[in-house]
Design a protein around this motif. Structure first.
Motif, PDB file in Angstrom:
ATOM      1  N   ASP A 104      13.847  43.359   1.689  1.00  0.00           N
ATOM      2  CA  ASP A 104      13.187  43.581   0.407  1.00  0.00           C
ATOM      3  C   ASP A 104      11.907  44.382   0.568  1.00  0.00           C
ATOM      4  O   ASP A 104      11.489  45.084  -0.344  1.00  0.00           O
ATOM      5  CB  ASP A 104      12.855  42.231  -0.249  1.00  0.00           C
ATOM      6  N   GLU A 105      11.292  44.218   1.717  1.00  0.00           N
ATOM      7  CA  GLU A 105      10.044  44.922   1.957  1.00  0.00           C
ATOM      8  C   GLU A 105      10.089  45.658   3.291  1.00  0.00           C
ATOM      9  O   GLU A 105      10.844  45.291   4.202  1.00  0.00           O
ATOM     10  CB  GLU A 105       8.852  43.946   2.013  1.00  0.00           C
ATOM     11  N   ARG A 134       4.055  39.760  -2.701  1.00  0.00           N
ATOM     12  CA  ARG A 134       5.051  39.254  -3.647  1.00  0.00           C
ATOM     13  C   ARG A 134       4.386  38.586  -4.830  1.00  0.00           C
ATOM     14  O   ARG A 134       4.820  38.721  -5.976  1.00  0.00           O
ATOM     15  CB  ARG A 134       5.982  38.262  -2.961  1.00  0.00           C
ATOM     16  N   ASN A 188       7.566  47.817  -1.191  1.00  0.00           N
ATOM     17  CA  ASN A 188       8.876  47.396  -1.653  1.00  0.00           C
ATOM     18  C   ASN A 188       9.857  48.450  -1.171  1.00  0.00           C
ATOM     19  O   ASN A 188       9.592  49.655  -1.253  1.00  0.00           O
ATOM     20  CB  ASN A 188       8.915  47.311  -3.186  1.00  0.00           C
TER      21      ASN A 188
END
Lengths: 421, 415
Positions: A121-122, A144, A199
């Motif tokens: 996700d990152e 987040r 991201n």
């Protein structure tokens, strides 16, 4: 963090670090030895390991062999097993884009396939040439919680030093609203550490936009701020960019100093013990009957019969009886013979100082090195890998003795301050 | 490539005279050399001899040993035909039994040996300090077409009664046929003493062990070798020259450690190619030794992770030892992670792992008088401030706080 959503790490280790002069003569800056046992990249790698991140791409470019040998299989930092690993990513040719890395963002752009092939996700982007201790897991959690597209780790820095960094202006929510790259007159004291959490999708989009944007700090960041979803992650603690000889020397000395805020062992810094490729392990440091120690750090395998003050010795250094080493950093397997003096010097591996020689004579610390005055001007003399200092030789301040220099290369009994051999 | 030699290490057990040092570990796992364990010598010898398929026979408190061996990677014994297997006693279909002697231990693992189908089997003890390339002995074994070859070393006459002794046919400097063999003889008739290193032809070993099972005692030195001497076998002695550290008592153990110090120590660990497992107790994560501003360190070995603020003389400090300001450590062997407070004085002490010394503790001689007895402190002890412990004392591991008197007299045993 569950495996699927674990962040991918990109470690930029391609820099030249030219102001480190001889120390980067045959190796990239992240591979430069530090605090006796370590290499500069061990700090970033250990921070990543201790933050439970398990997939790392290391982007290399300049003289990567020493670094690659040091990384090995990645096992030293626990990157072992089915789903963990370190991948070395050098510049390479392909169908379309193929070239040397032209900048930080360019390097990442040329490795888009690596990012795309990893479920995450990152993406965490950091460099391998700083000395610090950070829990990256906390930074990702912060990222987040802010629902940021991009988070930049930032630290408070003296106004007089901001011109070396990317500087950010933040609002009450720590959102970055304005950005200045290396400003001559700073409007803030928040400096970028060059550590980013992106991201994944945002990173891919941003990189695909404009190929001329080759640097994160100079190009990507200012543009990203306009979107309004860039946040600053506040960092407190010891941080050093050991990019100059003086900064490198000071950071090493900090490790000996009490209360300096740096402790490799407490920070959980790990190195690769197999890098040397020796058959036998280094045995404990041996201190003879005439050894004399003060405020120093001595690695295994050293053999000390002389005096060592305020210095850091890597494994296997020999200091014979009557020899005197002060304010210096000696890499592996250096040898200082009887009654020789080493004062305010940095020796690369395997330097041999003959009897009664003096490295660092006189008090002319301000005469800068002739050939590279911007590298050496505080009095530190540099001696390159495998160089010989003949018996009785005198070498002044801010001198540079190139690797493998032999006795016949010396012009005379004395080497003046600022000379290069 | 499938290896021709299979090595079996006898890990040893508890040794009464080493008391608290073998309280929680077999003799071969006792720390030695400032950063390793006794068994590192046998393992490094095997590694440097290219022998990489090894079994370790162990039954006494194997935990420390198992941790130390890890997956064998530390000695490169990992991969297709390489490896270190620890073989403990087991429950079989006919019941459970501990090993009744080192020969019985090998007998109970014959299926392991047969599985590997070696050309020769090297059996050696894991608790001696020496450097040897076993290939030379194995060549000699082949040249003589020996059934068994044993390594011997010359030892002064007064000491030989503690060992297996052989009379060798003086063929050449490499060795000779064994003419006679005595186990711990009262009146030894030769200076050649067994190192407990045996090279066997497999079938000879199998037959000898089978026959020995009818006996009541199952030791190589005491039973197997004499049994083979009585039969029609070719037994040869291989002559070993060099340092051999065989430590049975605390005093001998301390002396072997002191043998590592000085200008020309007979043990040179790096030259001998010694390797340990740097992952065990995470000693690889230690930073270099940090010396403070008012220190003195002389004639000592100090490993990474130590922090020295006081005086260290004639001593060996293992990883992670802290020495406080004003403290003097003299002629000591200080194991992993001991923390010694301020103004302490430790003289001729062997202190086991994880001990903590409160400020002002004095152990051993209080001045520079001749101090002839070693005090040994068991592991995980917290010695209260200002406690005085005399010479030649034995303190058992992990005492409770209320068990400590303010004075432990010389020679006393505290448990």
């Amino acid at each position: 963090m569950s495996k699927r959503t674990e962040a991918l790490v990109l470690l930029l280790a391609g820099g030249v670090g030219s102001r480190l002069n001889l120390l980067v003569h045959s190796r990239a800056k992240p591979a430069v030895p530090f605090a006796g046992l370590y290499r500069i990249i061990d700090f970033s790698l250990s921070n990543v390991m201790n933050s439970n991140l398990t997939k790392v791409g290391v982007l290399t470019q300049y003289k990567p062999l020493s670094l690659m040998r040091h990384l090995g299989t990645g096992e030293a930092w626990d990157f072992i097993g089915r789903s963990r690993g370190i991948k070395v990513l050098p510049p390479r040719t392909g169908f379309q884009d193929s070239d040397w890395y032209k900048g930080t963002a360019d390097a990442v752009r040329l490795n888009i396939d690596f990012v795309e092939s990893n479920q995450c996700d990152e993406v965490v982007i950091l460099s391998g040439d700083h000395i610090y201790h950070m829990d990256i897991e906390t930074m990702i959690a912060y990222h987040r919680s802010k629902k940021a597209d991009l988070t930049v780790a930032m630290m408070v820095v003296k106004r007089s030093e901001i011109h070396q960094f990317g500087a950010g202006i933040v609002d009450e929510e720590d959102r970055i609203v304005d950005w200045e790259e290396k400003p001559k007159e700073p409007r803030t004291n928040l400096a970028s550490m060059g550590i980013y959490v992106f991201n994944r999708k945002y990173l891919l989009d941003v990189l695909r936009e404009d190929k001329s944007e080759i640097d994160f700090g100079m190009h990507i960041l200012p543009k990203a701020i306009d979107n309004g979803n860039v946040f600053a992650f506040p960092f407190y603690g010891y941080w050093r960019d050991v990019g100059t000889i003086q900064a490198y020397w000071e950071a090493n000395m900090d490790v000996i100093k009490k209360g300096s805020g740096i402790s490799p062992e407490e920070w959980g810094i790990r190195t690769n013990i197999e890098t040397e490729g020796r058959v036998a392990d280094r045995s404990p440091a041996r201190f003879g009957k005439t050894a004399n120690l003060k405020c120093s750090m001595i690695s295994s395998g050293c053999d000390i019969k002389g005096t060592v003050i305020n210095s850091i010795l890597s494994p296997g250094v020999v200091v014979e009886e009557g020899a005197f080493v002060k304010d210096s950093i000696l890499f592996t397997d250096c040898q200082v013979e009887k009654n020789a003096v080493v004062d305010l010097a940095i020796f690369d591996k395997g330097v041999h100082v003959g009897r009664n020689a003096v490295v660092g004579t006189g008090n002319n610390h301000e005469i800068p090195n002739e050939k590279e005055p911007s590298h050496l001007y505080t009095g530190i003399t540099l001696v390159g890998k495998g160089a010989e200092v003949p018996p009785g030789q005198l070498i002044g301040r801010n001198c540079i003795i190139h690797p493998k220099t032999r006795e016949d290369a010396y012009p005379g009994r004395e080497v003046d301050d600022g000379a290069s051999i | 490539m499938k290896p021709a030699t299979l090595a079996m290490i006898l890990a040893g057990g508890r040794v009464d005279e080493l008391n608290v040092l073998t309280y929680y570990r077999p003799k071969s796992a006792v720390p030695f050399g400032g950063f390793g364990r006794v068994i590192d010598f046998a393992l490094s010898n095997l590694m440097n001899s290219g022998i990489e398929r090894i079994a370790i026979l162990s039954q006494y408190r194997s935990f420390s040993l198992i941790n130390h061996i890890g997956n064998g990677a530390a000695w490169d014994m990992i991969g297709r035909y390489r490896g270190i297997s620890i073989l403990p006693p087991y429950i079989g279909s006919e019941g459970a039994e501990w090993y009744r002697g080192n020969a019985d231990a090998v007998y109970k693992n014959l299926d392991f040996i047969r599985y590997h189908r070696p050309e020769e089997i090297l059996i050696l003890s894991g608790d001696h300090i020496y450097k040897m390339d076993y290939r030379d002995m194995i060549s000699y074994h082949h040249e003589k077409n020996a059934d068994v070859t044993m390594a011997f070393i010359r030892v002064p006459n007064e000491k030989t009664h503690r060992f297996g002794v052989a009379a060798l046919d003086d063929e050449d400097e490499r060795g000779g046929r064994i003419l006679n063999y005595w186990e711990k003889p009262q009146e030894p008739q030769s200076e050649w003493v067994s190192l407990t290193v045996f090279c066997f032809k497999p079938e000879v070993l199998f037959d000898a062990l089978e026959m020995n099972q009818r006996d009541v005692s199952h030791e190589f030195g005491r039973d197997i070798i004499p049994q083979l001497m009585r039969g029609n076998y070719n037994l040869y002695g291989y002559k070993f020259h060099g340092y051999w550290g065989y430590t049975r008592t605390v005093e001998e153990y301390w002396q072997s450690n002191m043998d590592l110090l000085g200008d020309n120590p007979p043990v040179d660990m790096e030259k001998w190619g010694l390797r340990t497992n740097l992952e065990h107790r995470d000693i690889r994560d230690c930073q270099p030794v940090l010396f403070g501003d008012d220190v003195k360190v002389q004639n000592s070995l100090v490993y990474n992770g130590c922090k020295i603020e006081g005086v260290v003389k004639n001593s060996i400090l293992f990883p992670g030892v802290h020495v406080g300001k004003g403290t003097v450590i003299d002629q000591c062997v200080v194991f992993f992670n001991n923390v010694v407070g301020e103004n302490c004085r430790l003289t001729k002490v062997v202190t086991d792992v994880n001990c903590n010394y409160g400020n002002g503790v004095v152990v051993g001689a209080e001045d520079d008088s001749v101090n002839d007895l070693v005090t040994v402190i068991g592991w995980a002890n917290s010695i209260p401030e200002k406690t005085r412990i005399g010479k030649g004392c034995t303190v058992y591991p992990h005492l409770m706080a209320n068990q400590w008197p303010s004075v432990v007299e010389s020679g006393e045993v505290l448990r």
